[in-house]
Design an enzyme around this catalytic site. Structure first.
Site, short mmCIF file in Angstrom:
data_model
loop_
_atom_site.label_atom_id
_atom_site.label_comp_id
_atom_site.label_asym_id
_atom_site.label_seq_id
_atom_site.Cartn_x
_atom_site.Cartn_y
_atom_site.Cartn_z
N GLY A 71 0.81 -1.21 0.00
CA GLY A 71 0.00 0.00 0.00
C GLY A 71 0.85 1.27 0.00
N ASN A 150 -8.75 3.76 8.02
CA ASN A 150 -8.19 2.59 8.72
C ASN A 150 -8.48 2.62 10.22
OD1 ASN A 150 -6.28 4.77 7.89
ND2 ASN A 150 -5.04 3.92 9.53
N GLY A 199 -1.81 -6.45 -0.16
CA GLY A 199 -2.08 -7.87 0.03
C GLY A 199 -2.37 -8.26 1.47
N THR A 236 12.56 -7.52 -10.95
CA THR A 236 12.04 -8.89 -11.01
C THR A 236 10.88 -9.04 -10.04
OG1 THR A 236 14.22 -9.68 -11.62
CG2 THR A 236 12.67 -11.33 -10.78
N CYS A 324 0.70 2.12 12.43
CA CYS A 324 1.93 2.88 12.20
C CYS A 324 2.06 3.99 13.22
CB CYS A 324 1.91 3.48 10.81
SG CYS A 324 1.35 2.31 9.59
N1 PLP Z 1 -3.16 2.95 3.54
C1 PLP Z 1 -3.97 2.55 4.52
C2 PLP Z 1 -5.36 3.12 4.63
C3 PLP Z 1 -3.53 1.61 5.46
O1 PLP Z 1 -4.35 1.21 6.44
C4 PLP Z 1 -2.21 1.09 5.33
C5 PLP Z 1 -1.68 0.14 6.35
O2 PLP Z 1 -2.00 0.23 7.52
C6 PLP Z 1 -1.42 1.52 4.26
C7 PLP Z 1 -1.92 2.46 3.39
C8 PLP Z 1 -0.03 1.00 4.07
O3 PLP Z 1 -0.06 -0.28 3.46
P1 PLP Z 1 1.21 -1.24 3.52
O4 PLP Z 1 1.34 -1.71 4.93
O5 PLP Z 1 0.90 -2.35 2.57
O6 PLP Z 1 2.39 -0.45 3.06
#
Ligand code: PLP
Length: 385
Positions: A71, A150, A199, A236, A324
């Site tokens: 993401g 989120n 994923g 790759t 995060c």
């Molecule tokens: N965007 C949103 C809304 C998310 O909840 C997250 C992960 O918590 C991300 C982006 C980041 O995704 P990734 O962990 O695959 O980098």
């Protein structure tokens, strides 16, 4: 009881079926999909199949699917790739409640001469997207607005927003990392230009994601080198990851109905019981326009981290905000943007369920929560005794 995992917005368990599809790709089918020989050719076919599976879930065309590392990369690529493709425009519009993978990139743009506008939300986390009418102008390169939040699960009316934005000739990106696999999306009937997914949020592996790029959308390549991913993202391919993500998307499509009925039922049961049994608790986020799996609840006068530690003693995993952002003692930027009072924002907990949760786990958590909250309130210096 073993681990009760209610932290599925942070990451999910890899589905057994996904793991089975991935296994042969490490030691048996390990060829390079770009090789001329048959051994490599069969791997290229596996990637093609995965591309079709992802496209199937989104109702898009396989040529519009670009595999990335997740993401965060998809969000970075969408924003930076768009701005590189339209260098004469210097304005970006986003919201105050985006994930850091979007918000930090946008805020950094201000250091590079861009104007960044952050739309606000109301007390229930709803976006007043009609503000966009006046903000869109000839200098606007990109609008990037998340599909679903989120932390609270609030879902924005992205199809309507995309229609407005693209109707004014501006590129529209949505971070749909939390929405894909939880609610139905149909890109063939939407004006979304760019969409990010990941994923590990839908029972696929970590370290793989997708940027959907609508045919004809102007975007610069985001990794230079070989010509993988039609020259957009060199390197790759992460074949096991891509194949796993393809299978996860196929399963997600099959399980969407369950996500919106059984998972929602479990979430509602948990949420209603906690709100009823724990005094001074409140739901954060629009009750009606929400992901079916997410519940964000504030408990006045106590710390979210303290609740998490006590839940952890009983094997219950939840979160005190974005994965995060945890580790910092600042209250969540999303709850602050919603105007949640400081005392409540500090005591917020996110429960995020998945199709692997059971009613027994929900009942167990309902039993454990009230004594935890009561005990912490007894210890709290903010509660009159
Ligand atoms: N965007 C949103 C809304 C998310 O909840 C997250 C992960 O918590 C991300 C982006 C980041 O995704 P990734 O962990 O695959 O980098």
């Amino acid at each position: 009881m073993e681990t009760v995992y209610f932290d599925n917005n942070a990451t999910t368990k890899v589905a057994e079926e996904v793991l089975e599809e991935m296994k042969p790709l490490f030691c048996e089918l390990y060829g390079n999909p770009s090789s001329m020989h048959t051994f490599g050719g069969q791997i290229a076919r596996k990637i093609r199949r995965a591309r079709e599976q992802v496209a199937g879930l989104l109702a898009s065309d396989p040529t519009e699917i670009v595999f990335t590392s997740g993401g965060t990369e998809s969000d970075n690529a969408a924003i930076k790739g768009t701005l590189a493709a339209v260098p004469d425009k210097r304005k970006v519009i986003t919201t105050r409640v985006e994930h850091p993978a979007v918000l930090t990139v946008c805020r950094d743009l201000e250091n590079h001469g861009y104007t960044v506008v952050e739309l606000t939300v109301d007390k229930q986390g709803r976006l007043d997207w009609r503000q966009l009418e006046e903000l869109l102008d000839d200098d606007t390169a990109l609008v990037t607005i998340m599909y679903a939040n989120n932390e609270t699960g609030v879902v924005f009316p992205i199809d309507k927003i995309a229609e407005l934005v693209t109707g004014r000739g501006v590129i529209f990106h949505t971070d749909a990392v939390q929405a894909v696999g939880k609610i139905p999306l149909n890109l063939s009937k939407s004006n979304i230009d760019l969409l990010s997914l990941s994923g590990h949020k839908l029972h696929g592996p970590k370290g793989v994601g997708v940027l959907y790029v609508r045919k004809g959308t102007r975007i610069s390549p985001f990794m230079l080198g070989g010509h993988q991913e039609a020259g957009r993202r060199a390197g790759t391919e992460n074949v096991p990851g891509i194949v796993g993500l393809g299978k996860a998307c196929e399963l997600a499509a099959e399980n969407l109905e369950e996500e919106n009925s059984r998972v929602k039922y479990l979430r509602d049961k948990l949420e209603n019981a906690i709100l009823e049994k724990c005094p001074d608790s409140r739901l954060n986020g629009d009750k009606d326009n929400r992901l079916p799996n997410t519940s964000n609840i504030s408990f006045e006068y106590i710390e979210g981290e303290a609740i998490l530690l006590m839940l952890d003693k009983f094997g219950i995993c939840a979160s005190s905000g974005s994965a995060c952002a945890s580790g910092s003692l600042e209250p969540s930027h999303v709850l602050r943007a919603m105007g949640v009072p400081f005392t409540a924002a500090h005591g917020s907990i996110r429960f995020s369920l998945s199709r692997y949760n059971t009613e027994e786990e929900v009942d167990y958590t309902i039993e454990k929560m009230p004594p935890i909250i009561n005990r912490l309130r007894e210890l709290s210096p903010f509660v009159a005794k």
